[in-house]
Design a protein around this motif. Structure first.
Motif, PDB file in Angstrom:
ATOM      1  N   ASP A 108       0.795  -1.232   0.000  1.00 28.85           N
ATOM      2  CA  ASP A 108       0.000   0.000   0.000  1.00 28.85           C
ATOM      3  C   ASP A 108       0.825   1.278   0.000  1.00 28.85           C
ATOM      4  N   VAL A 124      -3.209   7.529   6.013  1.00 33.01           N
ATOM      5  CA  VAL A 124      -4.021   6.360   6.352  1.00 33.01           C
ATOM      6  C   VAL A 124      -5.493   6.737   6.259  1.00 33.01           C
ATOM      7  N   LEU A 174      -5.777   6.189  13.064  1.00 38.39           N
ATOM      8  CA  LEU A 174      -4.514   6.843  13.383  1.00 38.39           C
ATOM      9  C   LEU A 174      -4.191   6.786  14.879  1.00 38.39           C
ATOM     10  N   GLN A 183      -2.960   3.409  15.848  1.00 33.82           N
ATOM     11  CA  GLN A 183      -1.603   3.156  15.370  1.00 33.82           C
ATOM     12  C   GLN A 183      -0.566   3.839  16.255  1.00 33.82           C
ATOM     13  N   PHE A 223       2.567  10.042   9.970  1.00 36.26           N
ATOM     14  CA  PHE A 223       1.314   9.385   9.621  1.00 36.26           C
ATOM     15  C   PHE A 223       0.214  10.432   9.652  1.00 36.26           C
ATOM     16  N   GLU A 253      -3.980  11.450   8.779  1.00 29.65           N
ATOM     17  CA  GLU A 253      -5.369  11.080   8.518  1.00 29.65           C
ATOM     18  C   GLU A 253      -6.119  12.386   8.310  1.00 29.65           C
TER      19      GLU A 253
END
Length: 129
Positions: free
Chosen positions: A44, A76, A80, A83, A120, A122
């Motif tokens: 991904d 993502v 989140l 994670q 990361f 979102e």
């Protein structure tokens, strides 16, 4: 121009430590490996190549460079917060805790053992003031 793949190549001091970080915490798998080199794949995300600092495959002016000023960002779809919690519990160094920006970005950052900053993201609805 037609691209067939995307890869980020990072020069690091300890290839093994970054490889272990990417495979353990980010779900990457080793595609190819040799002394001072590893190619990582993820179904991904962008592929990542890790090269040992000082390796002769790099031009002389690049051999001693270190990862600096680069943020490897992954978006993502959801989860989140979970994670961040998972990584924190696994002992990953969270270098920017989860936060919400007014323009709709939720994000946090970690740093791998070689100083690679990984973010990361979102996306949510922006705040209206």
């Amino acid at each position: 121009m037609q691209f067939t793949a995307s890869t980020v190549s990072l020069t690091v001091g300890d290839v093994t430590r970054s490889q272990e970080f990417f495979t353990t915490h980010l779900g990457y798998v080793v595609r190819h490996a040799a002394d001072g080199f590893v190619s990582l794949a993820h179904e991904d995300a962008v592929d990542v190549v890790l090269l040992a600092r000082g390796t002769e495959v790099l031009p002389p002016e690049q051999r001693e460079q270190r990862v600096s000023g680069l943020i490897l960002a992954f978006t993502v779809a959801s989860g989140l917060q979970e994670q961040e919690k998972r990584m924190r519990e696994a002992g990953v160094r969270i270098t920017m805790p989860l936060r919400q920006e007014p323009w709709g970005e939720r994000l946090f950052q970690v740093t791998d053992p070689n100083g690679v900053i990984i973010q990361f993201v979102e996306w949510t609805a922006p705040e209206h003031g």
